[in-house]
Design a protein around this motif. Structure first.
Motif, PDB file in Angstrom:
ATOM      1  N   ARG A  89       0.713  -1.219   0.276  1.00  0.00           N
ATOM      2  CA  ARG A  89      -0.251  -0.120   0.271  1.00  0.00           C
ATOM      3  C   ARG A  89       1.146   1.208  -0.382  1.00  0.00           C
ATOM      4  N   LEU A  90       0.934   2.111  -0.983  1.00  0.00           N
ATOM      5  CA  LEU A  90       1.789   3.302  -1.136  1.00  0.00           C
ATOM      6  C   LEU A  90       0.687   4.542  -1.206  1.00  0.00           C
TER       7      LEU A  90
ATOM      8  N   PHE B 168       9.691   5.818 -11.170  1.00  0.00           N
ATOM      9  CA  PHE B 168       9.130   4.719 -10.584  1.00  0.00           C
ATOM     10  C   PHE B 168       7.453   5.729 -10.604  1.00  0.00           C
ATOM     11  N   LYS B 169       6.709   4.956 -10.786  1.00  0.00           N
ATOM     12  CA  LYS B 169       5.320   5.025 -10.651  1.00  0.00           C
ATOM     13  C   LYS B 169       4.385   4.161 -10.024  1.00  0.00           C
ATOM     14  N   PRO B 170       3.960   4.705  -8.566  1.00  0.00           N
ATOM     15  CA  PRO B 170       3.419   3.753  -7.053  1.00  0.00           C
ATOM     16  C   PRO B 170       1.785   3.813  -7.955  1.00  0.00           C
ATOM     17  N   HIS B 171       1.434   2.584  -7.736  1.00  0.00           N
ATOM     18  CA  HIS B 171       0.260   2.550  -7.235  1.00  0.00           C
ATOM     19  C   HIS B 171      -0.281   2.693  -6.124  1.00  0.00           C
ATOM     20  N   THR B 172      -0.765   4.218  -5.365  1.00  0.00           N
ATOM     21  CA  THR B 172      -1.021   4.015  -4.175  1.00  0.00           C
ATOM     22  C   THR B 172      -3.098   4.051  -4.166  1.00  0.00           C
ATOM     23  N   VAL B 173      -2.979   3.684  -2.293  1.00  0.00           N
ATOM     24  CA  VAL B 173      -4.079   3.260  -2.540  1.00  0.00           C
ATOM     25  C   VAL B 173      -4.460   5.626  -1.553  1.00  0.00           C
ATOM     26  N   LEU B 174      -3.441   5.945  -1.186  1.00  0.00           N
ATOM     27  CA  LEU B 174      -4.263   7.293  -1.105  1.00  0.00           C
ATOM     28  C   LEU B 174      -2.881   8.346  -2.258  1.00  0.00           C
ATOM     29  N   GLU B 175      -3.754   9.082  -2.747  1.00  0.00           N
ATOM     30  CA  GLU B 175      -3.377   9.988  -3.430  1.00  0.00           C
ATOM     31  C   GLU B 175      -3.907  11.820  -2.883  1.00  0.00           C
ATOM     32  N   THR B 176      -3.294  12.494  -2.938  1.00  0.00           N
ATOM     33  CA  THR B 176      -3.742  14.005  -2.462  1.00  0.00           C
ATOM     34  C   THR B 176      -2.693  14.789  -2.798  1.00  0.00           C
ATOM     35  N   ASN B 177      -3.284  16.388  -2.806  1.00  0.00           N
ATOM     36  CA  ASN B 177      -2.725  17.648  -3.312  1.00  0.00           C
ATOM     37  C   ASN B 177      -1.386  17.907  -1.595  1.00  0.00           C
ATOM     38  N   SER B 178      -1.714  17.017  -1.043  1.00  0.00           N
ATOM     39  CA  SER B 178      -1.047  17.669   0.687  1.00  0.00           C
ATOM     40  C   SER B 178       0.092  16.576   0.988  1.00  0.00           C
ATOM     41  N   SER B 179       1.246  17.022   1.378  1.00  0.00           N
ATOM     42  CA  SER B 179       2.234  16.519   0.955  1.00  0.00           C
ATOM     43  C   SER B 179       2.501  16.441   3.249  1.00  0.00           C
ATOM     44  N   GLU B 180       1.411  16.757   3.691  1.00  0.00           N
ATOM     45  CA  GLU B 180       1.283  16.445   4.686  1.00  0.00           C
ATOM     46  C   GLU B 180       0.426  16.121   5.716  1.00  0.00           C
ATOM     47  N   VAL B 181      -1.342  15.511   4.649  1.00  0.00           N
ATOM     48  CA  VAL B 181      -1.793  14.424   4.685  1.00  0.00           C
ATOM     49  C   VAL B 181      -1.479  12.968   4.417  1.00  0.00           C
ATOM     50  N   VAL B 182      -0.170  12.658   3.326  1.00  0.00           N
ATOM     51  CA  VAL B 182       0.514  11.855   3.422  1.00  0.00           C
ATOM     52  C   VAL B 182       1.600  11.570   5.362  1.00  0.00           C
ATOM     53  N   ARG B 183       2.109  12.249   5.109  1.00  0.00           N
ATOM     54  CA  ARG B 183       2.404  12.244   5.955  1.00  0.00           C
ATOM     55  C   ARG B 183       1.958  11.522   7.100  1.00  0.00           C
ATOM     56  N   GLU B 184       1.265  12.461   8.133  1.00  0.00           N
ATOM     57  CA  GLU B 184       0.023  11.589   9.024  1.00  0.00           C
ATOM     58  C   GLU B 184      -0.455  10.160   8.184  1.00  0.00           C
ATOM     59  N   ALA B 185      -0.646   9.671   6.944  1.00  0.00           N
ATOM     60  CA  ALA B 185      -1.392   9.050   6.281  1.00  0.00           C
ATOM     61  C   ALA B 185       0.342   7.756   6.637  1.00  0.00           C
ATOM     62  N   VAL B 186       1.635   8.022   6.656  1.00  0.00           N
ATOM     63  CA  VAL B 186       2.585   6.797   6.828  1.00  0.00           C
ATOM     64  C   VAL B 186       2.764   7.162   8.235  1.00  0.00           C
ATOM     65  N   VAL B 187       2.335   8.429   9.392  1.00  0.00           N
ATOM     66  CA  VAL B 187       2.911   7.577  10.340  1.00  0.00           C
ATOM     67  C   VAL B 187       1.749   6.742  10.556  1.00  0.00           C
ATOM     68  N   SER B 188       0.699   6.779  10.408  1.00  0.00           N
ATOM     69  CA  SER B 188      -0.579   6.859  11.332  1.00  0.00           C
ATOM     70  C   SER B 188      -0.288   5.108  10.686  1.00  0.00           C
ATOM     71  N   GLY B 189       0.110   3.891  10.187  1.00  0.00           N
ATOM     72  CA  GLY B 189       0.168   3.103   9.477  1.00  0.00           C
ATOM     73  C   GLY B 189       0.028   2.779   8.274  1.00  0.00           C
ATOM     74  N   LEU B 190      -0.665   3.875   7.335  1.00  0.00           N
ATOM     75  CA  LEU B 190      -1.362   3.616   6.163  1.00  0.00           C
ATOM     76  C   LEU B 190      -0.856   2.484   5.005  1.00  0.00           C
ATOM     77  N   GLY B 191       0.308   3.292   4.724  1.00  0.00           N
ATOM     78  CA  GLY B 191       1.368   2.375   3.698  1.00  0.00           C
ATOM     79  C   GLY B 191       2.329   3.121   4.019  1.00  0.00           C
ATOM     80  N   ILE B 192       3.458   3.419   2.846  1.00  0.00           N
ATOM     81  CA  ILE B 192       4.648   3.393   2.927  1.00  0.00           C
ATOM     82  C   ILE B 192       4.532   4.366   2.151  1.00  0.00           C
ATOM     83  N   GLY B 193       5.028   5.384   2.786  1.00  0.00           N
ATOM     84  CA  GLY B 193       5.449   6.967   1.721  1.00  0.00           C
ATOM     85  C   GLY B 193       7.428   6.294   1.135  1.00  0.00           C
ATOM     86  N   PHE B 194       7.510   7.861   0.222  1.00  0.00           N
ATOM     87  CA  PHE B 194       8.901   7.710  -0.301  1.00  0.00           C
ATOM     88  C   PHE B 194       9.197   9.402   0.319  1.00  0.00           C
TER      89      PHE B 194
END
Length: 248
Positions: free
Chosen positions: A136-137, A157-183
């Motif tokens: 889950r990316l 690398f083109k990731p197939h994402t389970v979550l895509e957002t325009n907010s970098s901070e949303v991605v950060r919190e999603a990774v911290v919460s255990g949703l998936g792997i981030g770059f």
């Protein structure tokens, strides 16, 4: 033996020219004063998360040292038009295209694959890029691609994402919460990496070396002292070769 007497139009013309020359001299005197110290209003565009985490905490020291200066700070993850928005400068993260803007490197931008221990305990760690695509990316930005450097050299690398957002901070919190792997950029997750809140995975892979953090401003011949002062301040604060967030 001859005298010249200006006409009424000539006299009016002379008086207007004298007034213009006086205004020019006054402007030159003002510029000379301005060249000695920052003054006026400095309008700056900053990336949202980077501006909040790494610039906002340092504004007090900068403004305390430049008491004749005021700042207008706009947070946006878009590449704003400096001229249309009347910005003096902007901080941008990425690979800069050729343009009329002047760019000064503030710091490198290292990115790493990372995930929370909660996620890794449930799903395991990816072994390679093929395995990574099965996880889950999460990513920021539409039609996102990750520019990497690894054992195979530079690649995209083109990731197939389970979550895509325009907010970098949303991605950060999603990774911290255990949703998936981030770059993620290390400036964004260095504290979490050091605390073990997130863990780096696939350490053989990192971001492209030409991705950096830049200050950009108009390519005018004479850069205003307020712009030079702020850029110099950021370079000194971050450390252009090894920024403080990457130090142990």
């Amino acid at each position: 033996t001859r005298r010249l007497t200006p006409t009424q139009v000539g006299q009016s013309f002379f008086e207007r020219v004298v007034a213009v020359l006086a205004a020019v001299e006054d402007a030159e005197n003002f510029a000379a004063i301005d060249s000695e110290r920052p003054r006026g209003v400095l309008k700056v565009s900053l990336p949202t998360a980077f501006g909040r985490l790494h610039v906002a905490p340092r504004l007090k020291a900068f403004l305390d040292a430049n008491t004749e200066l005021k700042m207008l700070v706009d947070l946006s993850d878009d590449y704003v038009d400096l001229v249309a928005g009347s910005f003096d400068m902007a901080v941008r993260i990425g690979t800069l295209p050729d343009s009329s803007l002047v760019a000064r490197r503030l710091a490198p931008n290292r990115r790493v694959f990372c995930a929370s221990p909660i996620y890794l305990e449930k799903h395991g760690e990816p072994r390679d890029l093929t395995d990574l695509q099965r996880h889950r990316l999460v990513a920021a930005g539409p039609q996102v691609t990750w520019r990497l450097e690894g054992p195979e050299g530079p690649l995209v690398f083109k990731p197939h994402t389970v979550l895509e957002t325009n907010s970098s901070e949303v991605v950060r919190e999603a990774v911290v919460s255990g949703l998936g792997i981030g770059f993620r950029s290390t400036w964004d997750v260095s504290a979490e990496l050091k605390k073990g809140v997130v863990k780096r995975v696939m350490p053989a892979y990192g971001s492209a070396s030409d991705v950096n953090i830049y200050a950009v401003y108009s390519g005018r011949r004479l850069v205003p002292v307020k712009v030079r002062a702020f850029v110099d301040y950021l370079v000194a604060a971050f450390g252009p070769e090894e920024p403080y967030w990457d130090r142990e």
